[in-house]
Design a protein around this motif. Structure first.
Motif, PDB file in Angstrom:
ATOM      1  N   LEU A  69      -4.423 -27.011  25.923  1.00 53.39           N
ATOM      2  CA  LEU A  69      -4.623 -27.881  24.884  1.00 53.39           C
ATOM      3  C   LEU A  69      -4.174 -29.172  25.132  1.00 53.39           C
ATOM      4  O   LEU A  69      -4.695 -30.353  25.313  1.00 53.39           O
ATOM      5  N   GLU A  70      -2.851 -28.968  25.612  1.00 52.31           N
ATOM      6  CA  GLU A  70      -2.010 -30.298  26.006  1.00 52.31           C
ATOM      7  C   GLU A  70      -2.608 -30.897  27.458  1.00 52.31           C
ATOM      8  O   GLU A  70      -2.846 -32.254  27.307  1.00 52.31           O
TER       9      GLU A  70
ATOM     10  N   VAL B 297     -18.166 -38.799  33.697  1.00 50.63           N
ATOM     11  CA  VAL B 297     -16.997 -38.534  33.545  1.00 50.63           C
ATOM     12  C   VAL B 297     -17.001 -36.801  33.245  1.00 50.63           C
ATOM     13  O   VAL B 297     -17.566 -36.523  32.473  1.00 50.63           O
ATOM     14  N   VAL B 298     -16.340 -36.108  33.928  1.00 47.41           N
ATOM     15  CA  VAL B 298     -16.044 -34.640  33.709  1.00 47.41           C
ATOM     16  C   VAL B 298     -14.622 -34.387  33.306  1.00 47.41           C
ATOM     17  O   VAL B 298     -13.620 -34.763  33.889  1.00 47.41           O
ATOM     18  N   LEU B 299     -14.567 -33.743  32.213  1.00 42.88           N
ATOM     19  CA  LEU B 299     -13.077 -33.037  31.529  1.00 42.88           C
ATOM     20  C   LEU B 299     -12.964 -31.810  31.671  1.00 42.88           C
ATOM     21  O   LEU B 299     -13.818 -31.183  30.997  1.00 42.88           O
ATOM     22  N   GLY B 300     -12.384 -31.254  32.836  1.00 46.11           N
ATOM     23  CA  GLY B 300     -12.199 -29.850  33.093  1.00 46.11           C
ATOM     24  C   GLY B 300     -11.301 -29.386  31.795  1.00 46.11           C
ATOM     25  O   GLY B 300     -10.312 -29.781  31.556  1.00 46.11           O
ATOM     26  N   ASN B 301     -11.723 -28.093  31.241  1.00 48.01           N
ATOM     27  CA  ASN B 301     -10.800 -27.577  30.014  1.00 48.01           C
ATOM     28  C   ASN B 301     -10.696 -26.299  30.107  1.00 48.01           C
ATOM     29  O   ASN B 301     -10.820 -25.331  29.215  1.00 48.01           O
TER      30      ASN B 301
ATOM     31  N   ALA C 213      -5.838 -35.703  29.639  1.00 45.35           N
ATOM     32  CA  ALA C 213      -7.023 -36.149  30.125  1.00 45.35           C
ATOM     33  C   ALA C 213      -7.735 -37.018  29.169  1.00 45.35           C
ATOM     34  O   ALA C 213      -8.265 -38.194  29.705  1.00 45.35           O
ATOM     35  N   VAL C 214      -7.951 -36.798  28.010  1.00 44.86           N
ATOM     36  CA  VAL C 214      -8.804 -37.542  26.905  1.00 44.86           C
ATOM     37  C   VAL C 214      -7.916 -38.883  26.829  1.00 44.86           C
ATOM     38  O   VAL C 214      -8.716 -39.987  26.921  1.00 44.86           O
ATOM     39  N   ASP C 215      -6.534 -38.820  26.697  1.00 45.47           N
ATOM     40  CA  ASP C 215      -5.927 -40.079  26.371  1.00 45.47           C
ATOM     41  C   ASP C 215      -5.961 -40.955  28.009  1.00 45.47           C
ATOM     42  O   ASP C 215      -6.169 -41.974  27.631  1.00 45.47           O
TER      43      ASP C 215
END
Ligand code: ATP
Length: 206
Positions: free
Chosen positions: A179-180, A171-175, A185-187
């Protein structure tokens, strides 16, 4: 127990993601924090470091002089390997101790900055990579953390590139956004991949 490996380049947002996952109920194990703990004053780990690297790496209050040690290991692969051969087994032992008191149904998030560099992906059921552009990361590190830009760039140069990390990711979380957006995305990751704990889903991955 379901083990998630969380990684990303310096300043990408790993700790922020880990905190959000902890709010959902994950147990977070921070490899950097453990690496500091095992060489804190009075530990056998610190004594082993002193024996290998000399009194110059010990500060006036018996603490590890990280700057002195970093300047020795930064460009010396043998020295770095020696240091890791002291700290890695201690961190592994401490991790095992923590896991022994963690519930069987827990989701355990391991914040491991060098997961890709050290080829640790197969140790985890799921590898989550937090990614942000070098520009964003430098901006956050220098602005929010007050790190000198040259330090941020030097550390980034020593780490894996985004392509290598993406290749190792489930899984890639783009940041690069707010912050929201990251929290949303984490949720979503938690709701869709991590909870509810579905043991069958994870069997056979390790
Ligand atoms: P390190 O590699 O140094 O441990 P890290 O990957 O854990 O860093 P964080 O500490 O989570 O990164 O984030 C770096 C800084 O950027 C922190 O001050 C954090 O609050 C901030 N930050 C993270 N994500 C965002 C975002 N989307 N918007 C604004 N600031 C952010």
């Amino acid at each position: 127990m379901l083990h998630v490996g969380l990684t990303g380049g310096i300043g990408s947002g790993k700790s922020t993601v880990a905190r959000r996952l902890a709010q959902h109920g994950a147990v977070v194990i921070d490899a950097d924090a453990l690496a500091r703990e095992v060489v804190s004053p009075g530990t056998s780990g610190l004594e082993q470091v002193r024996l290998r690297f000399g009194d110059d790496v010990i500060g006036p209050h018996g603490e590890l002089d990280r700057r002195a040690l970093a300047s020795i290991v930064f460009d010396d692969e043998k020295a770095r390997a020696d240091l890791e051969s002291i700290t890695h087994p201690l961190v592994a032992a401490r991790t095992a101790e923590l896991l022994a008191t963690t519930g069987e149904q827990s989701i355990v998030v391991h914040d491991v900055p060098l997961l890709v560099e050290n080829h640790l992906g197969p140790d985890y059921h799921l590898v989550v990579v937090v990614e942000a552009s070098p520009e964003t990361r430098v901006q956050r590190l220098t602005g929010l953390r007050g790190m000198p830009e040259a330090d941020a760039l030097a550390r980034m140069a020593h780490q894996a590139g985004d392509e290598q990390r993406t290749a190792a990711a489930d899984v890639v979380l783009g940041n690069d956004g707010s912050l929201e957006q990251l929290e949303a995305a984490v949720d979503q990751l938690w709701a869709e991949r991590l909870s509810p704990y579905e043991e069958n889903l994870w069997q056979g991955r390790l």
